[in-house]
Design a protein around this motif. Structure first.
Motif, short mmCIF file in Angstrom:
data_model
loop_
_atom_site.label_atom_id
_atom_site.label_comp_id
_atom_site.label_asym_id
_atom_site.label_seq_id
_atom_site.Cartn_x
_atom_site.Cartn_y
_atom_site.Cartn_z
N LYS A 226 0.84 -1.20 0.00
CA LYS A 226 0.00 0.00 0.00
C LYS A 226 0.88 1.26 0.00
N ALA A 227 1.96 1.19 0.76
CA ALA A 227 2.85 2.37 0.85
C ALA A 227 3.44 2.70 -0.53
N ASP A 230 0.63 4.00 -2.84
CA ASP A 230 0.26 5.38 -2.49
C ASP A 230 1.34 6.38 -2.92
N ILE A 233 1.15 6.92 -6.65
CA ILE A 233 0.03 7.80 -7.01
C ILE A 233 0.35 9.24 -6.64
N LYS A 234 0.88 9.42 -5.44
CA LYS A 234 1.15 10.78 -4.95
C LYS A 234 2.10 11.54 -5.88
N SER A 238 -0.60 11.97 -9.89
CA SER A 238 -1.28 12.82 -8.91
C SER A 238 -2.69 13.20 -9.36
N LYS A 241 -7.18 11.07 -7.40
CA LYS A 241 -7.48 11.68 -6.09
C LYS A 241 -8.32 10.72 -5.24
N ASN A 243 -8.94 8.34 -1.50
CA ASN A 243 -8.19 7.43 -0.66
C ASN A 243 -8.95 6.13 -0.48
N ASN A 247 -8.68 3.94 -6.06
CA ASN A 247 -7.43 4.58 -6.48
C ASN A 247 -6.48 3.57 -7.13
N TYR A 248 -6.48 2.36 -6.56
CA TYR A 248 -5.54 1.37 -7.08
C TYR A 248 -6.04 0.81 -8.41
#
Ligand code: AMP
Ligand code: MG
Length: 531
Positions: A226-227, A230, A233-234, A238, A241, A243, A247-248
């Motif tokens: 997950k880290a 994330d 994506i971040k 970007s 948007k 959470n 998103n995945y």
């Protein structure tokens, strides 16, 4: 003042390490081959080269990073980008990742000979600088962590050539000799020999691969999975948007889109990657890891440059889109634990094929200079690709010459223009000749339906059909000269390939079919993974 101060003043590189500050590090800091758990990277220091020497650098990549030409010629530059000295404030590391190799799960792989020096910020863009061939890492397994001159020249020249062709790719800042010898068995036939060691500094927004995700999924480490998702994506997608698990799903869609775009470009310019393992698939859809890659000379969808893949030809030119999809399935499997629902992932993967076909046809339409869409185009393109295989026909020359055809030309005149692209003109008789006459009749008819002028069509076609590509034998010539310490051809090819779509009269000799000597030569038409 120490050398470091001078260098920092001069190069003014602004370090902004995001990956290594935000993601978990391997607590073990020894440089010993091992299995690494719950960590995205391991700290490691490059091996000190005995006598580093700059062979070539890309002015453009240097400028992109904010390094002036003068600084690039300093000893500090040579020392930093050969691994001899650390960039002040940097803490180098190698990434952990896993992968599927040739269709089989290979477990943990990781950067066996790549060491990231730092992430560097310039003009609000962040670039990762990575040395390839700077020695052993915890992921080197049974290998030495080094790279030889020939493969480093190939990586340096090709990444820049691809960039200028408009193909998404990692870049190459510099090519250095280490001054050390490296033992390689080029043909894997029990005849190892010493070769010159080299280091390339690669540059990309990120070197993350599908395999980074596969590693944590296989370890059932959902926290690190997950880290890393994330983080990706971040900083790299970007536009995604929110959470939630959606998103995945969006991440897979975004990676699929980028990957498709990359493959369409490969097919457009005739590039064959050669080792499309999931550990060689960039999460950003960049061409990455230039190993036994090659360029189509005669148009042959079954061709692969990689001798290791000669039997099954899994990574042949005509199979690259299918393999990209296969690899995306592995990425989807890796992301699944974060989503827990197969249907949205399947929908993305199932749409890939038809989306690819549509984009491929559009790309081919552009190569043919067709600005409108007609139903008959699919057939026109299909027959063309069949014809191109009837006898050895040079892909680059054929498409480039096609741009010179005029709507009012006769079939014979059109044929005359592209004749130069046949390797054996004496084979273009009887049925083969008839097939070409048929195709040109259809093509000329099709051009009649276009309102664009001949002159304007040529301009457009010349922007998608390169005049110059890095033919396999061209790299080989540059390598052979470099082995004798003559680096002029590296510079010449680098300059030539900065403008692959432009007529360059003084380089006309590089707009030519592969010479006969290069047909079956190792390094020119066939390559092993030994690098
Ligand atoms: P490739 O298919 O060449 O991208 O390499 C597959 C794996 O082998 C990656 O984990 C590489 O880092 C590793 N590897 C390849 N060559 C070497 C080498 N000379 N030393 C250490 N690791 C290597
Ligand atoms: Mg690799």
């Amino acid at each position: 003042m120490t050398n470091f101060d001078i260098m920092q003043n001069k190069m003014k590189l602004k370090i902004n390490n995001r990956f290594s500050t935000e993601l978990p590090a391997d607590p073990d800091q020894t440089n010993v081959t091992r299995q690494v758990k719950n960590a995205c990277f391991s700290y490691v220091t490059p091996q000190i080269p005995s006598n580093p020497q700059l062979i070539h650098f890309s002015e453009e990549v240097a400028a992109m990073l904010g390094i002036s030409n003068e600084d690039a010629q300093s000893s500090e530059f040579t020392n930093v980008f050969s691994g001899k000295e650390l960039l002040p404030g940097s803490r180098p590391y190698s990434m952990s990742y896993a992968g599927h190799q040739f269709g089989n799960w290979a477990g943990q792989l990781g950067d066996g000979r790549a060491i990231i020096l730092a992430e560097v910020e310039n003009k609000e863009q962040v670039y990762t600088l990575q040395l390839k061939g700077a020695g052993m890492t915890p992921y080197s397994r049974r290998a030495d962590g080094l790279a030889v001159l020939r493969s480093s020249i190939r990586e340096h020249l090709c990444s820049e050539a691809m960039f200028h062709l408009g193909v998404p790719t990692t870049r190459s800042l510099s090519l250095m000799l280490t001054g050390d010898q490296v033992l390689r068995d080029v043909m894997y036939d029990g005849n190892p020999a010493y070769e010159k060691g080299a280091v390339v500094c690669r540059v990309a927004p990120s070197f993350m691969r599908f395999g980074n995700f596969e590693l944590f999924s296989s370890q059932k480490d959902l926290i690190t999975l997950k880290a890393i998702a994330d983080f990706t994506i971040k900083y790299h997608f970007s536009e995604i948007k929110g959470n939630t698990a959606a998103n995945y799903v969006a991440l897979l869609q975004a990676v699929a889109n980028k990957t498709r775009e990359m493959i369409v470009h490969w097919q457009r310019v005739g590039f064959v990657h050669g080792v499309m393992n999931t550990d060689n698939m960039s999460i950003l859809g960049l061409t990455i890891d230039y190993g036994p890659y090659g360029w189509l000379e005669d148009y042959n969808p079954n061709w692969t440059p990689n001798t290791t893949d000669r039997e099954h030809r899994r990574y042949r030119f005509g199979n690259q889109a299918e393999i990209a999809l296969w690899n995306l399935y592995q990425l989807a499997n890796a992301l699944y634990p974060l989503i827990q629902e197969a249907a949205p992932l399947e929908a993305i993967l199932e749409a890939f094929q038809s989306q690819y076909e549509e984009e491929y046809i559009n790309m081919m339409r552009n190569k043919l200079g067709l600005s409108t869409i007609e139903e008959e185009d699919n057939q026109l393109i299909h027959i063309l690709t069949e014809n191109l295989q009837l006898t050895e026909t040079d892909m680059t020359i054929f498409f480039r010459k096609l741009g010179q055809i005029k709507k009012e030309d006769s079939v014979e005149e059109a044929f005359e223009l592209i004749k130069e692209s046949f390797y054996k003109i004496e084979e273009v008789v009887d049925k083969t000749y008839d097939a070409w006459m048929y195709w040109f009749t259809q093509y000329l008819n099709r051009l009649q339906q276009e309102s664009i002028s001949d002159v304007d069509r040529k301009v457009v076609m010349d922007q998608v059909n390169p005049k110059y590509v890095l033919r396999n034998y061209m790299s080989q010539l540059a390598i052979e000269a470099a082995e004798k310490e003559d680096y002029s051809l590296i510079e010449e090819l680098h300059l030539l390939l900065k403008n692959p779509y432009q007529e360059q009269d003084k380089y006309q000799k590089w707009f030519a079919k592969r010479p006969d000597w290069a047909r079956e030569k190792i390094g020119s038409s066939m390559l092993s993974c030994s690098s």
